[in-house]
Design a protein around this motif. Structure first.
Motif, PDB file in Angstrom:
ATOM      1  N   VAL A 291     -32.884  19.100  -2.636  1.00  0.00           N
ATOM      2  CA  VAL A 291     -33.751  20.273  -2.665  1.00  0.00           C
ATOM      3  C   VAL A 291     -34.639  20.294  -1.426  1.00  0.00           C
ATOM      4  CG1 VAL A 291     -35.557  21.454  -3.965  1.00  0.00           C
ATOM      5  CG2 VAL A 291     -33.738  20.225  -5.180  1.00  0.00           C
ATOM      6  N   PHE A 292     -34.652  21.402  -0.751  1.00  0.00           N
ATOM      7  CA  PHE A 292     -35.500  21.572   0.439  1.00  0.00           C
ATOM      8  C   PHE A 292     -36.496  22.694   0.181  1.00  0.00           C
ATOM      9  CE2 PHE A 292     -31.427  19.861   1.630  1.00  0.00           C
ATOM     10  CZ  PHE A 292     -31.717  18.881   2.555  1.00  0.00           C
ATOM     11  N   GLU A 293     -37.284  22.959   1.189  1.00  0.00           N
ATOM     12  CA  GLU A 293     -38.314  24.013   1.068  1.00  0.00           C
ATOM     13  C   GLU A 293     -37.711  25.357   0.628  1.00  0.00           C
ATOM     14  OE1 GLU A 293     -42.081  25.684   1.378  1.00  0.00           O
ATOM     15  OE2 GLU A 293     -41.646  23.586   1.885  1.00  0.00           O
ATOM     16  N   GLY A 294     -36.798  25.886   1.425  1.00  0.00           N
ATOM     17  CA  GLY A 294     -36.276  27.218   1.097  1.00  0.00           C
ATOM     18  C   GLY A 294     -34.822  27.211   0.673  1.00  0.00           C
ATOM     19  N   HIS A 295     -34.246  26.059   0.468  1.00  0.00           N
ATOM     20  CA  HIS A 295     -32.845  26.040   0.059  1.00  0.00           C
ATOM     21  C   HIS A 295     -32.499  24.781  -0.722  1.00  0.00           C
ATOM     22  CE1 HIS A 295     -32.338  23.813   3.974  1.00  0.00           C
ATOM     23  NE2 HIS A 295     -31.406  23.185   3.293  1.00  0.00           N
ATOM     24  N   ILE A 296     -31.336  24.842  -1.352  1.00  0.00           N
ATOM     25  CA  ILE A 296     -30.830  23.695  -2.109  1.00  0.00           C
ATOM     26  C   ILE A 296     -29.410  23.430  -1.619  1.00  0.00           C
ATOM     27  CG2 ILE A 296     -30.368  22.783  -4.425  1.00  0.00           C
ATOM     28  CD1 ILE A 296     -31.984  25.295  -5.470  1.00  0.00           C
ATOM     29  N   ASP A 297     -29.083  22.169  -1.385  1.00  0.00           N
ATOM     30  CA  ASP A 297     -27.704  21.810  -1.051  1.00  0.00           C
ATOM     31  C   ASP A 297     -27.061  21.162  -2.274  1.00  0.00           C
ATOM     32  OD1 ASP A 297     -28.051  22.745   1.469  1.00  0.00           O
ATOM     33  OD2 ASP A 297     -27.862  20.811   2.500  1.00  0.00           O
ATOM     34  N   ALA A 298     -25.869  21.619  -2.602  1.00  0.00           N
ATOM     35  CA  ALA A 298     -25.134  21.052  -3.744  1.00  0.00           C
ATOM     36  C   ALA A 298     -23.820  20.483  -3.221  1.00  0.00           C
ATOM     37  CB  ALA A 298     -24.881  22.132  -4.780  1.00  0.00           C
ATOM     38  N   PHE A 299     -23.511  19.254  -3.604  1.00  0.00           N
ATOM     39  CA  PHE A 299     -22.367  18.574  -2.997  1.00  0.00           C
ATOM     40  C   PHE A 299     -21.112  18.577  -3.854  1.00  0.00           C
ATOM     41  CE2 PHE A 299     -26.101  17.110  -0.865  1.00  0.00           C
ATOM     42  CZ  PHE A 299     -25.709  17.038   0.475  1.00  0.00           C
ATOM     43  N   GLU A 300     -21.256  18.999  -5.107  1.00  0.00           N
ATOM     44  CA  GLU A 300     -20.084  18.898  -5.988  1.00  0.00           C
ATOM     45  C   GLU A 300     -19.686  20.232  -6.613  1.00  0.00           C
ATOM     46  OE1 GLU A 300     -20.707  15.515  -8.648  1.00  0.00           O
ATOM     47  OE2 GLU A 300     -21.797  14.547  -7.010  1.00  0.00           O
TER      48      GLU A 300
END
Ligand code: TRP
Ligand code: SF4
Length: 460
Positions: A291-300
């Motif tokens: 989880v980042f400030e303005g975005h979320i990275d999902a790896f799966e």
């Protein structure tokens, strides 16, 4: 579509997929009541009706606000024509119990939506797209946001693919509607490979670089961005199809990311989500995530699951969840006198209200793609591609009978068909069509009277 009268589309795949998979979808088009409905409009009515028969939630609307604002029609004129459009639509087979008919001016929900969408539209865009300027009146601009609302109206209750059958002249509206729909979305879902953002034209090269990781990655696990940059710089042969600038940009970004792993992921940007929606999305994402400030990275997650998830969370939290509307484009019919078919030139079109005998006469008087003499025609063949009468067969008179349309074409081009007889046949078919249509229009009066469509503008 089979006869290439519908010759183009934007994003129709969404709709075709929904149709194939028995999922909800919608079809909508709008009509400015500026004159009599004519055989050019019939084509659009048919497109809506066909989609309805394939299972679409079907909508047809009377663009009376637009006719008033952009064309200056009075409300009396608008009322008369509106009824005529609706009767023809019903007569051609629109199922009003199952579909929706409305007038822009009488639809409060639509106007509320238009107001909300107006918050996403800039005057500078109107200037660029429509040539509006300081002299353009405000009601005209309002009719544009109203059309945006029309196009998204089928999705007000539930998101669904929606096809808008229109002429190619409406494409600017479609592009704007698709842009505006996107701007209302809570999240933007993209594919990413590292914390740095790659542009759309860079992503394919990054993807290819990732795929080739075994050629350069040192050790187990994900390659480092820096390693990928070094490998690319040596020109491994995969940069070929890419612009030099794109290659340089990718190398630089990878270089800057240095020791960071190069690893595919789905990135959810927070476009205008509420805080609660952003938190909910974090909770809902399965598997590894960051989880980042303005975005979320999902790896799966795969792309499609991610899109569905973003939409579901948005809708759950009060967003519209609009999917981009699709369109299909039909060719305009040539006027019977050559040139454009136009509502304002009676001889150029056949109105659906024309007396059947007048329809007959207009076809008989139409220009053709024939040669100067019968002799030449037998020798060279006619030119069906330049013939408004052939168009009548292809667009209307042949109905669903492809073989008939093809036969007219072949006989004409082969010199076996002469214009006199050809026009006589077309004129008779037209006369029959109009007589039948008008009978059905009369029957439709009762249906229309029972519908909840306001036919008199209560204006002073
Ligand atoms: N602008 C369209 C026209 O000029 C009419 C229209 C209004 C419309 N709202 C629409 C068309 C929505 C398609 C979808 O005829
Ligand atoms: Fe047109 Fe018919 Fe004449 Fe061919 S024969 S040019 S289709 S009118």
């Amino acid at each position: 579509m089979r006869r290439a009268i519908i010759f183009g589309h934007r994003d129709y795949r969404r709709v075709a997929d929904a149709m194939r998979n028995d999922e909800p979808f919608a079809a909508l088009s709008g009509f400015m009541p500026t004159g009599d409905p004519h055989i050019g409009h019939k084509m659009v009515f048919d497109e809506i009706i066909w989609h309805q028969q394939q299972g679409a939630d079907a909508y047809a609307l009377i663009a009376d606000l637009e006719a008033h604002a952009a064309r200056g029609l009075t409300w009396d004129e608008i009322d008369d024509h509106s009824e005529d459009y609706l009767l023809s639509l019903l007569a051609l087979g629109f199922d009003a119990d199952d579909g929706t008919l409305y007038r822009q001016s009488a639809n409060r929900e639509l106007q509320d939506l238009a107001f909300e969408l107006g918050a996403e539209a800039r005057f500078s865009e109107f200037e660029a797209i429509y040539g509006f300027d300081g002299e353009t009146d405000v009601s005209h601009m309002q009719s544009v946001v109203t059309q945006m609302a029309d196009i998204l109206y089928p999705q007000l209750e539930d998101s669904k693919p929606t096809v808008i059958p229109v002429g190619p002249d409406q494409d600017p509206h479609m592009r704007l509607a698709r842009d505006i729909a996107e701007r209302t979305r809570y999240f933007k879902v993209t594919e990413a490979y590292a914390s740095v953002a790659f542009d759309d034209d860079e992503r394919p090269l990054v993807a290819a670089t990732y795929e080739a990781r075994e050629q350069y990655a040192d050790g187990e696990g994900a390659p480092r961005c820096g390693e990928a940059a070094d490998w690319l710089r040596d020109d491994p042969g995969i940069t070929g199809g890419h612009d030099d600038e794109v290659v340089a940009g990718v190398v630089e970004k990878l270089d800057n990311a240095g020791m960071e792993p190069l690893r595919p992921r789905i990135r959810f940007f927070d476009r205008q989500a509420t805080e609660a929606a952003f938190e909910a999305l974090i909770d809902e994402i399965r598997g590894e995530k960051r989880v980042f400030e303005g975005h979320i990275d999902a790896f799966e997650l795969d792309r499609e699951t991610a899109e569905d998830l973003a939409l579901a969370v948005e809708v759950d939290h009060g967003g519209y969840g609009f999917v981009p509307p699709s369109s299909i484009y039909h060719r305009f019919m040539t006027g019977l006198t050559g040139g454009k078919m136009s509502s304002s030139i009676p001889a150029s079109h056949i109105s659906l209200l024309d007396d059947p005998e007048d329809g007959y006469d207009k076809v008989k008087a139409a220009t053709t793609g024939g040669r100067e003499t019968a002799e030449k025609q037998r020798e060279l063949g006619g030119e069906p591609d330049k013939c408004p009468v052939y168009e009548l067969y292809a667009y209307l008179l042949a109905g669903d009978d492809d073989e008939f349309a093809q036969r007219v074409y072949d006989e004409c081009a082969g010199g076996e068909r002469l214009c006199g007889g050809c026009k006589e046949e077309a004129a008779e078919l037209m006369e029959g069509f109009l007589a039948d249509h008008q009978e059905k229009r009369d029957e439709a009066r009762e249906v229309l009277a029972d519908l909840d469509v306001q036919l008199d503008s209560e204006r002073v």
